[in-house]
Each structure stands twice: as C-alpha cells, then as structure tokens.
Write a protein that holds these residues in place. Sequence first.
Motif, mmCIF file in Angstrom:
data_model
loop_
_atom_site.group_PDB
_atom_site.id
_atom_site.type_symbol
_atom_site.label_atom_id
_atom_site.label_comp_id
_atom_site.label_asym_id
_atom_site.label_seq_id
_atom_site.Cartn_x
_atom_site.Cartn_y
_atom_site.Cartn_z
ATOM 1 N N LEU A 240 0.908 -1.236 -0.087
ATOM 2 C CA LEU A 240 -0.159 0.046 -0.185
ATOM 3 C C LEU A 240 0.927 1.198 0.051
ATOM 4 O O LEU A 240 0.465 2.273 -0.820
ATOM 5 C CB LEU A 240 -0.876 -0.273 1.143
ATOM 6 N N ALA A 241 1.930 1.044 0.886
ATOM 7 C CA ALA A 241 2.599 2.367 1.035
ATOM 8 C C ALA A 241 3.441 2.582 -0.532
ATOM 9 O O ALA A 241 3.605 3.782 -1.107
ATOM 10 C CB ALA A 241 3.867 2.251 2.007
ATOM 11 N N GLY A 242 3.905 1.561 -1.226
ATOM 12 C CA GLY A 242 4.634 1.712 -2.296
ATOM 13 C C GLY A 242 3.581 1.757 -3.791
ATOM 14 O O GLY A 242 4.070 2.712 -4.647
ATOM 15 N N VAL A 243 2.394 1.334 -3.658
ATOM 16 C CA VAL A 243 1.494 1.771 -4.870
ATOM 17 C C VAL A 243 0.476 2.699 -4.420
ATOM 18 O O VAL A 243 0.279 3.490 -5.426
ATOM 19 C CB VAL A 243 0.813 0.446 -5.190
ATOM 20 N N ALA A 244 -0.290 2.483 -3.578
ATOM 21 C CA ALA A 244 -1.652 3.553 -3.099
ATOM 22 C C ALA A 244 -1.258 4.587 -2.793
ATOM 23 O O ALA A 244 -2.136 5.426 -2.966
ATOM 24 C CB ALA A 244 -2.700 2.374 -2.383
ATOM 25 N N LEU A 245 -0.128 4.765 -2.219
ATOM 26 C CA LEU A 245 0.023 6.324 -1.556
ATOM 27 C C LEU A 245 0.133 7.199 -2.600
ATOM 28 O O LEU A 245 -0.492 8.437 -2.468
ATOM 29 C CB LEU A 245 1.641 6.260 -0.943
ATOM 30 N N GLU A 246 0.715 6.814 -3.769
ATOM 31 C CA GLU A 246 0.405 8.063 -4.999
ATOM 32 C C GLU A 246 -0.816 8.352 -5.669
ATOM 33 O O GLU A 246 -0.906 9.360 -6.419
ATOM 34 C CB GLU A 246 1.661 7.596 -6.082
ATOM 35 N N PHE A 247 -1.976 7.445 -5.119
ATOM 36 C CA PHE A 247 -2.973 7.682 -5.443
ATOM 37 C C PHE A 247 -3.749 9.087 -4.691
ATOM 38 O O PHE A 247 -4.513 9.803 -5.061
ATOM 39 C CB PHE A 247 -3.991 6.735 -5.561
ATOM 40 N N VAL A 253 5.769 15.025 -4.753
ATOM 41 C CA VAL A 253 5.871 15.208 -3.555
ATOM 42 C C VAL A 253 5.826 14.131 -2.524
ATOM 43 O O VAL A 253 6.154 14.212 -1.303
ATOM 44 C CB VAL A 253 4.795 16.464 -2.724
ATOM 45 N N ALA A 254 5.613 12.863 -3.023
ATOM 46 C CA ALA A 254 5.548 11.717 -2.545
ATOM 47 C C ALA A 254 6.939 11.352 -1.873
ATOM 48 O O ALA A 254 7.897 11.426 -2.649
ATOM 49 C CB ALA A 254 4.952 10.678 -3.172
ATOM 50 N N PRO A 255 7.287 10.802 -0.609
ATOM 51 C CA PRO A 255 8.254 10.521 -0.177
ATOM 52 C C PRO A 255 8.922 9.280 -0.769
ATOM 53 O O PRO A 255 8.306 8.602 -1.594
ATOM 54 C CB PRO A 255 7.991 10.199 1.447
ATOM 55 N N GLY A 256 10.448 9.037 -0.798
ATOM 56 C CA GLY A 256 10.942 7.983 -1.427
ATOM 57 C C GLY A 256 10.664 6.638 -0.810
ATOM 58 O O GLY A 256 10.024 6.496 0.502
ATOM 59 N N SER A 257 11.176 5.834 -1.512
ATOM 60 C CA SER A 257 10.654 4.258 -1.025
ATOM 61 C C SER A 257 11.164 3.910 0.323
ATOM 62 O O SER A 257 10.723 3.120 1.083
ATOM 63 C CB SER A 257 11.068 3.090 -2.142
ATOM 64 N N VAL A 258 12.313 4.258 0.618
ATOM 65 C CA VAL A 258 13.068 4.086 1.615
ATOM 66 C C VAL A 258 12.283 4.726 3.058
ATOM 67 O O VAL A 258 12.264 4.106 4.023
ATOM 68 C CB VAL A 258 14.534 4.451 1.874
ATOM 69 N N ALA A 336 8.449 -5.509 -2.086
ATOM 70 C CA ALA A 336 7.296 -4.771 -1.971
ATOM 71 C C ALA A 336 7.461 -3.237 -2.629
ATOM 72 O O ALA A 336 6.751 -2.713 -3.305
ATOM 73 C CB ALA A 336 6.726 -4.598 -0.516
ATOM 74 N N LEU A 337 8.512 -2.782 -2.226
ATOM 75 C CA LEU A 337 8.961 -1.472 -2.780
ATOM 76 C C LEU A 337 10.113 -1.215 -3.601
ATOM 77 O O LEU A 337 10.716 -0.257 -3.679
ATOM 78 C CB LEU A 337 9.288 -0.664 -1.375
ATOM 79 N N SER A 338 10.540 -2.387 -3.834
ATOM 80 C CA SER A 338 11.659 -2.380 -5.134
ATOM 81 C C SER A 338 13.105 -1.736 -4.456
ATOM 82 O O SER A 338 13.820 -1.127 -5.093
ATOM 83 C CB SER A 338 11.400 -1.537 -6.301
ATOM 84 N N ILE A 339 13.179 -1.908 -3.148
ATOM 85 C CA ILE A 339 14.521 -1.211 -2.416
ATOM 86 C C ILE A 339 15.700 -2.590 -2.667
ATOM 87 O O ILE A 339 15.259 -3.683 -2.511
ATOM 88 C CB ILE A 339 14.196 -0.888 -0.900
ATOM 89 N N VAL A 340 16.577 -1.818 -3.034
ATOM 90 C CA VAL A 340 17.738 -2.958 -3.220
ATOM 91 C C VAL A 340 18.362 -3.496 -1.961
ATOM 92 O O VAL A 340 19.613 -2.951 -1.715
ATOM 93 C CB VAL A 340 18.977 -2.485 -4.214
#
Length: 395
Positions: A240-247, A253-258, A336-340
Amino acid sequence: MMVWFRRNLFRTWWDGVLTLVFGGLSAWVIWSLVEFIFITGRWEIIEVNLKLLLVGQFPGESLWMVEGSLIAITFWLAAALGGKPKPVEERRSWPTRIRDIIQRFGLIIGLGILLVVLAGPTESAPVALGVLVAIIVGRLVNTARHRVTWLKRVPTPLWHLVLLIAPIALISLTLMQSELSLWGGFLINFYMAIIAIVLCFPLGVLLALGRKSTLPIVRLISTTYIELIRGAPLFVLLLLAGVALEFFIPSEVAPGSVFRAVTVFTLFTAAYLAEIVRGGLQSIPKGQLEAGKALGLSTAKITFLITLPQALRNVIPAQIGQFISLFKDTTLAGAALSIVELLKVSEAVTKQDDFLGQGYIYEALTFVSLLFWVGSYVMSRESQRLEKRLGVGQR
C-alpha cells in the motif's frame, strides 16, 4: 557418561528408537552442511560481489563515511556498555574474561574475520584496525568515567549524548552527502531496522499508555490504531505504501521508497510493541499504584517512576523478539518497494553473466542467512544477559 546416555537417551526402547532416528537425521543434516560449506560450496560469487552485498551501489569515494560511522558506533558501544569496574576481590581471571568475550561476541568476531578474508587485507585492514582501536579506546574511556572524579559528576544522559555526537554526525553526513537511491545491500537493512526500532519504541509505549488511559477519546484512538494495524499483514501495508500512496499524494511530493518502508516498519512494530508493553503494565500489582497514591504522587509520576520501568523490565524478552522480527522483516522491502536490500542483491548477483544458470543461489542465500542469523543471535544473547543482570523472572 554411559549412565547419562542410558538415563537420557535410552531409558526405554521407544526412547532408543527416537534417539537413533533423530540422531541419524541430525548427523546427516550436519554433514551435508559441513560438506556444502567446506567442499562443494562455490564462494567466489560472494568474494566477487562482497561490496554489492554489503553496501549496494554506494559510491566508493564516500565509503569512508560508512566505515567511520561503524568505527564511531563501535566506540560508543564499548564506552557505554562496559559497565562499572568491579572491586579487585570480585574481578574475574583473564581466562574467564576471554571466555565471556568469546561467548558474547565470538560470532561477530568470526563474521568480521570472514569479511576481512573475503574483502582482502588491503581493502579491509584499515577498517578492522579502526574497529579494534575504537574498542580499546572505548573501554579506556569507560574506565576513566568511573574513576575520574569530575567525570563521575557528569549526568548519564549527558554522557551518552556526548559519546553519540560522533556517530550521529557521521551518519547525518552520510545521509546528506549521498543519495538514498544508491544505498543497498546489508547497509540499507541495518539502517532501516535501527531507525525503525528507535522510532517505534516511544510510539509503542505511548500507545500502550493511551490504551490504558482513563480518557475515552485517547483510549478509543489508541485501541483503534492498534487493532487496525495488527489486523493487516506487513507485506500488504508495504505494498500500500509503495503503490496506493501515490493515488492520494502527487508523485512529485511523495516520499521516497526507503522513507515509506521505515514509516511502515515503525507504525507496524509500534502496534505490536504497544500490546507487549500493555501486558507488562497489567503485570504490575495494584498495590503499587495504591502505595504511590498514598504517598501523594501524581498519576504521571506513578506511571513514569513506578509502573512503566517495571513493566518494560518484565517484558524484555518479548520486546527483543519483536525487534529481531523487525530486523528480519526488512527483507520484505525489496519485494514490496523495490528497495535494493540484501536479499534482492543476493538474487541479482546470481544473474550476472559469469554466474547465470549455474545454481549459485544457494551460496548467495547462505551468506544472507549468515548475516541475519549472527545479528539476531547476538541480539538474543544480549537480551538474555540483560535479563540476568536485571533479575527478570527472579524474586
């Protein structure tokens, strides 16, 4: 010895069968593991990609900041956790001290030696030497703290704040001088876990106090938050944080994945920690509250001076268990968030041209498991030591 075997392993014919079956199975597992580690394992994939696994694509010219942070944190730990020097008559012999150090930090020392060997002496010797010097200097500072008169007068919070200046400054400098998108490997797992643990602890305590509050609105908000967060799987919250937040928030202005991952880990763990602390608060006898009231103490003083310290002490094992779970859950951030993070890097290195399709995933996953196991085991052992020092479970 024979008496012990007969009494514990072959007391009855059924015990003997179980001993032979599970003993043989254990021997086969141990032999397979030893054979894989020392004979059939192809560890060149770890040696070649060690930097990627540990720090991802972090710029090489800025690595000194990460190494400096590691040395500064080691210094703080050596100076802060050394404890008060014991009187001469209570001091243990050097063999006993060395055995205690090996039991507490043997795994970390072994892992450090392994990493030095894999990285090569030229690359890793300055860092290893810096860590060793930081431990020695930290111990000397700890000794001076308890022996020099004017240092004894320094309040403990101020003392720790002074010791933490160097680690905080270096970590802040690392964050400011580098892009988070370049962070990766075990470094990002470690930082996400540490930051989330530091942030979730006060939030969890406040939620636990809120749930036991006599104010209905505070109790309702705390209870609703805890039950909503605990009712959702962590992976779903990360998605949800990775996909739905940008809705709801513009992508600019959305924060980064980390940042999103750390926020989710903090909020999720705080909800579980709140229930753990609430259990600790419920274990405090009501007589102590009544005694505090009889002394004329306010509710805040009774909570923060009497009940809360005891509650936190009583639930140390559950708290550490939750922190260990958080440390391991950081691997979900990659999927979930494609963090390496480390697990994602370990999968990626097996797809390099030199290693593609050759089954190197077992070696990569074994290395990942080793890093997480050492971290989790050391946390667990230090928790047991803290419980013993505080007398948890003893009257």
